[in-house]
Scaffold this motif. Sequence first.
Motif, mmCIF file in Angstrom:
data_model
loop_
_atom_site.group_PDB
_atom_site.id
_atom_site.type_symbol
_atom_site.label_atom_id
_atom_site.label_comp_id
_atom_site.label_asym_id
_atom_site.label_seq_id
_atom_site.Cartn_x
_atom_site.Cartn_y
_atom_site.Cartn_z
ATOM 1 N N PRO A 96 0.829 -1.218 0.000
ATOM 2 C CA PRO A 96 0.000 0.000 0.000
ATOM 3 C C PRO A 96 0.858 1.261 0.000
ATOM 4 C CG PRO A 96 -0.783 -1.574 1.629
ATOM 5 C CD PRO A 96 0.532 -2.106 1.139
ATOM 6 N N HIS A 97 0.402 2.302 -0.695
ATOM 7 C CA HIS A 97 1.071 3.608 -0.764
ATOM 8 C C HIS A 97 2.399 3.560 -1.511
ATOM 9 C CE1 HIS A 97 -2.003 5.007 1.911
ATOM 10 N NE2 HIS A 97 -1.619 4.211 2.873
ATOM 11 N N VAL A 98 2.642 2.507 -2.279
ATOM 12 C CA VAL A 98 3.831 2.447 -3.129
ATOM 13 C C VAL A 98 3.363 2.229 -4.557
ATOM 14 C CG1 VAL A 98 5.921 1.167 -3.709
ATOM 15 C CG2 VAL A 98 5.359 1.606 -1.312
ATOM 16 N N TYR A 99 3.753 3.158 -5.455
ATOM 17 C CA TYR A 99 3.283 3.131 -6.831
ATOM 18 C C TYR A 99 4.470 2.944 -7.774
ATOM 19 C CZ TYR A 99 -0.823 5.040 -4.544
ATOM 20 O OH TYR A 99 -1.884 5.220 -3.708
ATOM 21 N N LYS A 100 4.355 1.968 -8.643
ATOM 22 C CA LYS A 100 5.438 1.599 -9.553
ATOM 23 C C LYS A 100 5.332 2.383 -10.858
ATOM 24 C CE LYS A 100 5.168 -2.496 -11.369
ATOM 25 N NZ LYS A 100 5.213 -3.961 -11.535
ATOM 26 N N SER A 101 6.445 3.002 -11.256
ATOM 27 C CA SER A 101 6.462 3.777 -12.502
ATOM 28 C C SER A 101 6.622 2.849 -13.703
ATOM 29 C CB SER A 101 7.618 4.775 -12.486
ATOM 30 O OG SER A 101 8.851 4.111 -12.729
ATOM 31 N N ASP A 102 6.607 3.445 -14.874
ATOM 32 C CA ASP A 102 6.986 2.701 -16.074
ATOM 33 C C ASP A 102 8.461 2.307 -15.955
ATOM 34 O OD1 ASP A 102 4.438 3.057 -17.053
ATOM 35 O OD2 ASP A 102 4.967 4.779 -18.312
ATOM 36 N N GLU A 103 8.876 1.401 -16.782
ATOM 37 C CA GLU A 103 10.223 0.831 -16.715
ATOM 38 C C GLU A 103 11.297 1.857 -17.096
ATOM 39 O OE1 GLU A 103 12.420 -2.337 -19.576
ATOM 40 O OE2 GLU A 103 10.530 -3.010 -18.686
ATOM 41 N N LEU A 104 12.261 2.090 -16.180
ATOM 42 C CA LEU A 104 13.397 2.959 -16.498
ATOM 43 C C LEU A 104 14.380 2.231 -17.406
ATOM 44 C CD1 LEU A 104 12.349 4.364 -13.763
ATOM 45 C CD2 LEU A 104 14.695 5.162 -13.546
ATOM 46 N N LEU A 105 14.673 0.969 -17.066
ATOM 47 C CA LEU A 105 15.622 0.151 -17.807
ATOM 48 C C LEU A 105 15.478 -1.280 -17.309
ATOM 49 C CD1 LEU A 105 17.717 -0.007 -15.285
ATOM 50 C CD2 LEU A 105 18.786 1.946 -16.351
ATOM 51 N N ARG A 106 16.357 -2.143 -17.776
ATOM 52 C CA ARG A 106 16.337 -3.537 -17.327
ATOM 53 C C ARG A 106 17.702 -3.921 -16.756
ATOM 54 N NH1 ARG A 106 12.442 -7.367 -19.500
ATOM 55 N NH2 ARG A 106 10.659 -6.169 -20.279
ATOM 56 N N TYR A 107 17.672 -4.630 -15.638
ATOM 57 C CA TYR A 107 18.886 -5.196 -15.062
ATOM 58 C C TYR A 107 19.040 -6.633 -15.568
ATOM 59 C CZ TYR A 107 19.577 -1.590 -11.421
ATOM 60 O OH TYR A 107 19.817 -0.425 -10.731
ATOM 61 N N GLN A 108 20.295 -7.052 -15.713
ATOM 62 C CA GLN A 108 20.582 -8.446 -16.032
ATOM 63 C C GLN A 108 21.515 -9.001 -14.963
ATOM 64 O OE1 GLN A 108 19.602 -10.816 -18.755
ATOM 65 N NE2 GLN A 108 20.301 -11.862 -16.905
ATOM 66 N N ASN A 109 20.938 -9.610 -13.943
ATOM 67 C CA ASN A 109 21.758 -10.239 -12.914
ATOM 68 C C ASN A 109 22.416 -11.492 -13.484
ATOM 69 O OD1 ASN A 109 21.218 -8.446 -10.706
ATOM 70 N ND2 ASN A 109 19.174 -9.326 -10.562
ATOM 71 N N VAL A 110 23.662 -11.722 -13.072
ATOM 72 C CA VAL A 110 24.411 -12.878 -13.562
ATOM 73 C C VAL A 110 25.183 -13.506 -12.400
ATOM 74 C CG1 VAL A 110 24.690 -12.035 -15.922
ATOM 75 C CG2 VAL A 110 26.399 -11.422 -14.183
ATOM 76 N N ALA A 111 25.566 -14.770 -12.601
ATOM 77 C CA ALA A 111 26.498 -15.440 -11.694
ATOM 78 C C ALA A 111 27.856 -15.467 -12.387
ATOM 79 C CB ALA A 111 26.024 -16.850 -11.390
ATOM 80 N N VAL A 112 28.926 -15.217 -11.641
ATOM 81 C CA VAL A 112 30.271 -15.191 -12.224
ATOM 82 C C VAL A 112 31.174 -16.104 -11.408
ATOM 83 C CG1 VAL A 112 32.183 -13.746 -13.007
ATOM 84 C CG2 VAL A 112 29.880 -12.760 -12.846
ATOM 85 N N SER A 113 31.942 -16.947 -12.092
ATOM 86 C CA SER A 113 32.900 -17.839 -11.432
ATOM 87 C C SER A 113 34.242 -17.744 -12.141
ATOM 88 C CB SER A 113 32.395 -19.281 -11.449
ATOM 89 O OG SER A 113 32.361 -19.777 -12.783
ATOM 90 N N LEU A 114 35.308 -18.217 -11.502
ATOM 91 C CA LEU A 114 36.629 -18.253 -12.134
ATOM 92 C C LEU A 114 36.694 -19.455 -13.076
ATOM 93 C CD1 LEU A 114 39.056 -17.339 -9.208
ATOM 94 C CD2 LEU A 114 38.223 -15.868 -11.053
ATOM 95 N N ALA A 115 37.307 -19.251 -14.231
ATOM 96 C CA ALA A 115 37.374 -20.304 -15.241
ATOM 97 C C ALA A 115 38.131 -21.531 -14.745
ATOM 98 C CB ALA A 115 38.020 -19.759 -16.507
ATOM 99 N N ASN A 116 39.164 -21.315 -13.913
ATOM 100 C CA ASN A 116 39.982 -22.455 -13.473
ATOM 101 C C ASN A 116 39.233 -23.409 -12.540
ATOM 102 O OD1 ASN A 116 39.961 -21.050 -11.038
ATOM 103 N ND2 ASN A 116 42.130 -20.479 -11.123
ATOM 104 N N LYS A 117 38.092 -22.978 -12.022
ATOM 105 C CA LYS A 117 37.290 -23.871 -11.168
ATOM 106 C C LYS A 117 36.381 -24.783 -11.982
ATOM 107 C CE LYS A 117 37.458 -21.351 -6.856
ATOM 108 N NZ LYS A 117 36.738 -21.048 -5.599
ATOM 109 N N GLU A 118 36.216 -24.448 -13.262
ATOM 110 C CA GLU A 118 35.454 -25.279 -14.197
ATOM 111 C C GLU A 118 34.072 -25.657 -13.654
ATOM 112 O OE1 GLU A 118 37.996 -28.587 -15.132
ATOM 113 O OE2 GLU A 118 39.269 -27.376 -16.463
ATOM 114 N N LEU A 119 33.373 -24.672 -13.154
ATOM 115 C CA LEU A 119 32.046 -24.911 -12.587
ATOM 116 C C LEU A 119 31.000 -24.948 -13.701
ATOM 117 C CD1 LEU A 119 32.136 -22.550 -9.464
ATOM 118 C CD2 LEU A 119 32.708 -24.987 -9.593
ATOM 119 N N LYS A 120 30.146 -25.942 -13.665
ATOM 120 C CA LYS A 120 29.043 -26.060 -14.624
ATOM 121 C C LYS A 120 27.790 -25.444 -13.989
ATOM 122 C CE LYS A 120 31.711 -28.398 -17.394
ATOM 123 N NZ LYS A 120 32.281 -27.758 -18.606
ATOM 124 N N ILE A 121 27.467 -24.240 -14.393
ATOM 125 C CA ILE A 121 26.317 -23.533 -13.822
ATOM 126 C C ILE A 121 25.392 -23.131 -14.970
ATOM 127 C CG2 ILE A 121 25.544 -21.600 -12.390
ATOM 128 C CD1 ILE A 121 28.339 -21.532 -11.159
#
Length: 258
Positions: A96-121
């Motif tokens: 209540p009392h919180v109104y959402k505007s039109d979209e300013l932009l889009r976020y793209q959240n990602v997971a990041v790992s080190l290549a030498n760990k060879e994680l399959k995600i």
Amino acid sequence: MKQLFILLMLFVSVKGECLSEPNTQKPIVVAASSSLPPYVIQDTNSGIQLEILKAAFKSQGITNIDIHYMSNKRAEQQLMQGKVDIALNFPPVLTPHVYKSDELLRYQNVAVSLANKELKINSIYDLAGKSVLAFQNATNFIEAPFKSVTNILRSYEEVVNQEAQVDHLMKGWVDVIILERRVFLYYLEKYKQSAEVKPFIVHAIFKEAPRPAFFYSKTLKNTFNLGLGEIIESGEYQAIIRLDGTEYAQLSEPELRE
């Protein structure tokens, strides 16, 4: 009598102008994250999101914007209590009392790992059993089943200072960091200036997240939406998205038109 009539007409005219024009004397208070470049840059009061917000309001004749920097959790509380007019980050829940505007932009959240760990995600479930460092309040911003998966991680922490996420990853202190793609690239460039960057893998396992602004006043939200539409139509919005927020803030109006 004639003089009295003239004075009365002047009074009505001035009063009418005051009622029809937006109140630009009282500042609009915006709650923004203290550490979210390139979207919000506290040192220069700029950044992509802030410049979009300021440009949209400026197109409606409003320039008195007062930015308060705070954590996402505090911004949420301040907006619900009416202590700020706008919060740039707010959990996607009906309140209540919180109104959402039109979209300013889009976020793209990602997971990041080190290549030498060879994680399959390849999905959120592949984070199971790993040590993860995420941005503050991530469990409320990232879609399901992320929140439930945090219960089966080897370790899970959230931080306000996202620069520390890149440092922890490069030093091998955590298996995975979770943050927004542009934020990661911004801090990665900064990290390169003083330390070696190890090869890494970006795992795009989260959906793109629309980012509106959140308002305590429906009227102010509507005013902002009008301004947002105008700067999109004029091309100013695209100029802001294209440039780093600090660079855009330093441009003059003639340069924007070139």
